[in-house]
Design a protein around this motif. Structure first.
Motif, PDB file in Angstrom:
ATOM      1  N   LYS A  58       6.057  -9.957  52.259  1.00 50.60           N
ATOM      2  CA  LYS A  58       5.433  -9.733  53.564  1.00 50.60           C
ATOM      3  C   LYS A  58       3.963 -10.163  53.561  1.00 50.60           C
ATOM      4  CE  LYS A  58       5.246  -8.004  57.745  1.00 50.60           C
ATOM      5  NZ  LYS A  58       5.255  -9.023  58.760  1.00 50.60           N
ATOM      6  N   CYS A  59       3.245  -9.894  52.483  1.00 43.07           N
ATOM      7  CA  CYS A  59       1.826 -10.269  52.433  1.00 43.07           C
ATOM      8  C   CYS A  59       1.653 -11.786  52.535  1.00 43.07           C
ATOM      9  CB  CYS A  59       1.143  -9.719  51.192  1.00 43.07           C
ATOM     10  SG  CYS A  59       1.770 -10.379  49.627  1.00 43.07           S
ATOM     11  N   GLU A  61       3.836 -13.833  54.075  1.00 43.26           N
ATOM     12  CA  GLU A  61       4.165 -14.171  55.470  1.00 43.26           C
ATOM     13  C   GLU A  61       2.954 -13.978  56.357  1.00 43.26           C
ATOM     14  OE1 GLU A  61       7.558 -12.456  57.403  1.00 43.26           O
ATOM     15  OE2 GLU A  61       8.817 -12.811  55.655  1.00 43.26           O
ATOM     16  N   ASP A  62       2.242 -12.882  56.152  1.00 44.73           N
ATOM     17  CA  ASP A  62       1.049 -12.600  56.946  1.00 44.73           C
ATOM     18  C   ASP A  62      -0.034 -13.647  56.714  1.00 44.73           C
ATOM     19  OD1 ASP A  62       2.311 -10.372  57.979  1.00 44.73           O
ATOM     20  OD2 ASP A  62       1.352  -8.974  56.572  1.00 44.73           O
ATOM     21  N   LYS A  63      -0.194 -14.086  55.464  1.00 47.13           N
ATOM     22  CA  LYS A  63      -1.176 -15.134  55.156  1.00 47.13           C
ATOM     23  C   LYS A  63      -0.831 -16.424  55.892  1.00 47.13           C
ATOM     24  CE  LYS A  63      -2.436 -13.522  50.553  1.00 47.13           C
ATOM     25  NZ  LYS A  63      -2.331 -13.807  49.110  1.00 47.13           N
ATOM     26  N   LYS A  65       0.996 -16.731  58.659  1.00 46.26           N
ATOM     27  CA  LYS A  65       0.822 -16.532  60.102  1.00 46.26           C
ATOM     28  C   LYS A  65      -0.638 -16.570  60.519  1.00 46.26           C
ATOM     29  CE  LYS A  65       5.031 -13.856  60.746  1.00 46.26           C
ATOM     30  NZ  LYS A  65       5.589 -12.521  61.005  1.00 46.26           N
ATOM     31  N   ASN A  66      -1.529 -16.203  59.612  1.00 46.41           N
ATOM     32  CA  ASN A  66      -2.959 -16.189  59.924  1.00 46.41           C
ATOM     33  C   ASN A  66      -3.697 -17.411  59.391  1.00 46.41           C
ATOM     34  OD1 ASN A  66      -2.974 -13.655  61.293  1.00 46.41           O
ATOM     35  ND2 ASN A  66      -2.753 -12.663  59.309  1.00 46.41           N
TER      36      ASN A  66
END
Length: 81
Positions: A58-59, A61-63, A65-66
């Motif tokens: 998840k971490c 994926e967040d990277k 997306k940002n």
């Protein structure tokens, strides 16, 4: 009362559904980054983004997306070729 089984769609499956591209097939040869005309300007080059998505964390994926990288993409499809 029965609870519904709601399966959360992960980003890899979402990409597959929307583009037909299975990122799990990437074997990290690096040609996508080598052919990208803006790779030097990206915070995460395309090969790194692919690997982060493959980890299913998840971490990461967040990277992705940002990441600034997705806004630099020229849609030249060198990474896809």
């Amino acid at each position: 009362m029965q609870t519904e089984n709601i399966k959360e769609v992960n980003i890899r499956d979402e990409i597959l559904q929307k583009t037909g591209v299975d990122i799990r097939q990437c074997y990290q040869c690096g040609k996508c980054t080598a052919g990208c005309p803006v790779a030097n300007e990206m915070d995460y080059p395309s090969s790194v983004i692919m690997r982060m998505l493959q980890t299913e964390e998840k971490c990461n994926e967040d990277k992705v997306k940002n990441a600034y990288s997705i806004w630099l993409c020229l849609s030249c499809e060198m990474c896809y070729e």
